[in-house]
Design an enzyme around this catalytic site. Sequence first.
Site, PDB file in Angstrom:
ATOM      1  N   ASP A  32      36.114  40.934  33.708  1.00  0.00           N
ATOM      2  CA  ASP A  32      35.622  42.266  34.016  1.00  0.00           C
ATOM      3  C   ASP A  32      34.204  42.103  34.582  1.00  0.00           C
ATOM      4  O   ASP A  32      33.617  41.014  34.556  1.00  0.00           O
ATOM      5  CB  ASP A  32      35.661  43.199  32.812  1.00  0.00           C
TER       6      ASP A  32
HETATM    7  C1  BGC Z   1      35.508  48.188  34.598  1.00  0.00           C
HETATM    8  C2  BGC Z   1      36.770  47.687  35.244  1.00  0.00           C
HETATM    9  C3  BGC Z   1      36.640  47.804  36.737  1.00  0.00           C
HETATM   10  C4  BGC Z   1      35.445  46.989  37.176  1.00  0.00           C
HETATM   11  C5  BGC Z   1      35.253  46.934  38.681  1.00  0.00           C
HETATM   12  C6  BGC Z   1      34.272  47.531  35.188  1.00  0.00           C
HETATM   13  O1  BGC Z   1      33.103  48.122  34.728  1.00  0.00           O
HETATM   14  O2  BGC Z   1      35.587  47.966  33.202  1.00  0.00           O
HETATM   15  O3  BGC Z   1      37.889  48.395  34.780  1.00  0.00           O
HETATM   16  O4  BGC Z   1      37.814  47.381  37.365  1.00  0.00           O
HETATM   17  O5  BGC Z   1      34.290  47.539  36.589  1.00  0.00           O
HETATM   18  O6  BGC Z   1      34.824  48.118  39.198  1.00  0.00           O
END
Ligand code: BGC
Length: 768
Positions: A296
């Site tokens: 993530d």
């Molecule tokens: C979120 C993810 C997301 C990623 C990219 C993160 O803060 O938890 O679900 O895909 O950002 O934007």
Amino acid sequence: MKKLTKLSLVILTLISGFYSCKPNKNMQDTSLDQALEQKVDSVLSLMNLQEKIGQTVQYAAGWDLTGPASTTSAKSKVDKMKKGLVGSVLNVTSVKEVREAQKLVMENSRLKIPMIFAYDVIHGLKTMFPIPLGESASWDLELIEKSASIAAKESAASGLNWTFAPMVDVSRDARWGRIMEGGGEDPYLNSVIGVARIHGFQGDDLADKNTIAACAKHFAGYGFGEAGREYNTVTVGEFELHNMILPPFKAAAKAGVATFMNSFNDIDGIPATGHKVLQRDVLKGDWNWKGVVVSDWGSIGEMKAHGFAKDTKHAAEIALNAGSDMDMESYAYEAHLEELLEEKKISLVYLDDAVRRILRLKFQLGLFDDPYKYCDEEKERNDIYTKEHLAIAREAAKKSIVLVKNENAILPVSKNIKSIAVIGPFADNKDAPLGNWRAKATYNSAVSLLEGVKAKVGENTKVYYEKGVELTVPTVKPGENQFLYPLKINTEDSSGILKAVEAALKVEIVFLAIGEDAYQSGEGRSQTKIGFAGLQNELLEAVYKVNKNIVLVLSNGRPMDISRASELLPGILVTWQLGSESGNGIADVLFGDYNPSGKLPVSFPRNVGQEPLYYNQKNTGRPSNDIHVTYSGYTDSEKTPLYPFGFGLSYTNFSYDNLKVDTETMSSEEKITLSVDVKNTGTVAGEEVVQLYIRDLVASIVRPVKELKGFQKLLIAAGETKTVSFIIDKEVLQFYTAKRKWEVETGEFMLFVGGNSATKMKQKITVE
Ligand code: BGC
């Protein structure tokens, strides 16, 4: 010399399209396409160490940040791309920009390995569908697959190849802002909905110009953060993990999802990003899944703050060893993997495996065949926000609405009604229905409730509109990205309430549009209060004083505390954030052009103190519902929900009768057929979601009082009876037992059937 020959072969074959291949339909398939594997290996054998590490790097474009701002300058990112040291980019979202970025690699780098372009396309790209929690209330898998396929088509037409969706985190806590992004509180519902979304995004062929790679996230446990607090620690035991949290991920892996994303939280002390058991042993081992695990945003680096890694280098070591293949925005792999290899803290086998997975996906997407294949300006002009897509968005909107109260059949309303007042901060709101995670939706582009109502009624109906109260005080300019700004709630200005009361006085019925703004839920939007914020309660009470004929049209991204409204008002529609066609979809239901069929994918509580609240709870040793005694409830509240999981009314009624099984005993390898007659006892046709629950009465670990194991959504004509059958077999009865394996334990099971999780209609069976 040998290398040079191979290199020229690569370049030659890139041009001739030798690399093109069909994707593997199933990433879990053990017999991976041999031809594909040879191609992957041949590219891998040409790569030097820096190029391999480069493939594990994912950068964000410098805008639309969804996390802490990046520290590496745009220039150095561009330089890295030119050298072929970046595997993927996120948040570059138009054909022009994708083409430009891809060119940097294709025109400058040694091996010309195309990049993959990713974006959070959560419930539509520009045509917005209901937020995932809302759409899950449709229990309509075909529709859900269709909306994901449209989101994929619009994304692919914008140059994208990868979405970070679906989120399949089981989430039971209304305080958690991200509950809006998933399929609710049940593992089975999350599994089938997740699979439908994956099929919709990926289709049968990843190389198709209209499909993109999906991503099952967040692996794992993110939805179980303590107290519903964002990113919070998760403490679940091994059995809860396997039985409640992992099933949707296992289903996603089995369905061939191309990628997984790990999560920010720790589970019992181990950050998911550094969780070797989860990623290497379970996902890549037991489940034999061959796709890419992306971290993530910044989650590798965040293991420092967790107190699990002493510095970024240590974090990189832990993450790679644990099975995180790609580093999103931690800059940890690019900085440290080479050194870690030299020091033998990580092995080349793991790095090669990560790179293989990434290359395989690029082949499957057809990017080696044509790195610009998703870059088609004509498609970008023609395939986005089309009439056809909006028509499906309207279908999805109306099917996601849940009617939870309809006293004296206040709904549907006649189109010839003389007067209506549409009141509330969401009455003429064209933005909130777009929801959080709205990708490239245009600000203020949704059909508002007022517009939907006006389009429905004739000239003789007088429609009044009053906002009553502002819910928020603007902190950013209209249209500006609100993602990173907390909302400021208006608690002072009640000057509009009087006008709302005046309007309510004049009319036969009030549609009261109150609830939550799109930016009250979503990432980083956990709340300790889940009632009507600001002055909305005052508005409700004031309007109710002068007109009792009120239908609450609830705007919500989470289950809310609507107890007071439920006590007072005769009609309640749960309308979530329904996307581009919101107002039209709601009007279809309000005026009876569509008979509501949605069912809650989450329990609605009586008060926030009940959270986390879920139907598939365990019994405890003192299960009584009584209050004011030392049983397992509360002294100041019922323990039951206000509206249970699976609940939703229709403009007709259904009766259940004649529940039977073909035999009452079976072995774990046999099956039983259960059937029930469902009759539409009303005067209009309607759809019913017939639900099957089980309870394993005595087991090696305590089992939930009910678990959803199947459902069928059927259209039944007025007066008609349909017989619905379910097969009860190993799939339905097994669980992760005390022996640490999935199996059916012998003994008695109770089967329940009905229109919601509180059903009492049951039949006992025995597994011998
Ligand atoms: C979120 C993810 C997301 C990623 C990219 C993160 O803060 O938890 O679900 O895909 O950002 O934007």
